[in-house]
Scaffold this motif. Structure first.
Motif, PDB file in Angstrom:
ATOM      1  N   LEU A  40       0.740  -1.401  -0.161  1.00 50.57           N
ATOM      2  CA  LEU A  40      -0.028  -0.053  -0.034  1.00 50.57           C
ATOM      3  C   LEU A  40       0.806   1.309  -0.125  1.00 50.57           C
ATOM      4  O   LEU A  40       0.382   2.459  -0.315  1.00 50.57           O
ATOM      5  N   LEU A  41       2.136   1.351   0.262  1.00 51.07           N
ATOM      6  CA  LEU A  41       2.752   2.387   0.342  1.00 51.07           C
ATOM      7  C   LEU A  41       2.970   2.988  -0.933  1.00 51.07           C
ATOM      8  O   LEU A  41       2.957   4.464  -0.983  1.00 51.07           O
ATOM      9  N   VAL A  43       0.926   3.430  -3.314  1.00 51.81           N
ATOM     10  CA  VAL A  43      -0.308   4.060  -3.559  1.00 51.81           C
ATOM     11  C   VAL A  43      -0.216   5.275  -2.777  1.00 51.81           C
ATOM     12  O   VAL A  43      -1.033   6.277  -3.367  1.00 51.81           O
ATOM     13  N   ALA A  44      -0.154   5.052  -1.598  1.00 52.20           N
ATOM     14  CA  ALA A  44      -0.140   6.510  -0.721  1.00 52.20           C
ATOM     15  C   ALA A  44       0.858   7.479  -1.146  1.00 52.20           C
ATOM     16  O   ALA A  44       0.362   8.607  -1.223  1.00 52.20           O
ATOM     17  N   ALA A  47      -0.512   8.878  -4.399  1.00 50.48           N
ATOM     18  CA  ALA A  47      -1.760   9.805  -3.689  1.00 50.48           C
ATOM     19  C   ALA A  47      -1.438  11.299  -3.235  1.00 50.48           C
ATOM     20  O   ALA A  47      -1.882  12.377  -3.640  1.00 50.48           O
ATOM     21  N   ALA A  48      -0.293  11.001  -2.410  1.00 52.43           N
ATOM     22  CA  ALA A  48       0.298  12.366  -1.660  1.00 52.43           C
ATOM     23  C   ALA A  48       0.866  13.336  -2.880  1.00 52.43           C
ATOM     24  O   ALA A  48       0.780  14.626  -2.663  1.00 52.43           O
TER      25      ALA A  48
END
Length: 102
Positions: A40-41, A43-44, A47-48
């Motif tokens: 998930l990292l 993707v985060a 997004a940021a």
């Protein structure tokens, strides 16, 4: 000279982070929670970066045509459109808002 100090400090910091990653035991990386977080990292982070590039100009928070394009892309993703359609929708909406609003 200050720039070279910053470059040197950054290089040393990168090397130490890489070394720290190599020193982590393999058993710690096999845990389900670590695997899930590692998946998930990216993707985060993406997004940021997208939010930062969309809603800021220098040191100011802005809401302009880029926000409308991002909203159009998000809607296309929710509707499960193909990737090229998502990009096309974002480009078209952003261009349309800029054409209307100047």
């Amino acid at each position: 000279m200050t720039v070279w100090i910053a470059i040197g400090a950054t290089a040393v910091g990168c090397y130490l982070v890489k070394l720290l990653g190599l020193l982590v035991p393999a058993g710690a990386l096999e845990r389900p929670l670590v695997k899930r977080l590692a998946a998930l990292l990216p993707v985060a982070l993406l997004a940021a970066l997208t939010a930062q590039q969309t809603f800021s100009t220098g040191q100011q928070l802005v809401l302009d045509a880029r926000g409308a394009g991002l909203a159009a892309a998000a809607l296309a993703l929710v509707l499960r459109a193909p990737f090229l359609v998502v990009i096309g929708a974002a480009v078209a909406v952003t261009a349309g808002v800029r054409a209307i609003g100047g």
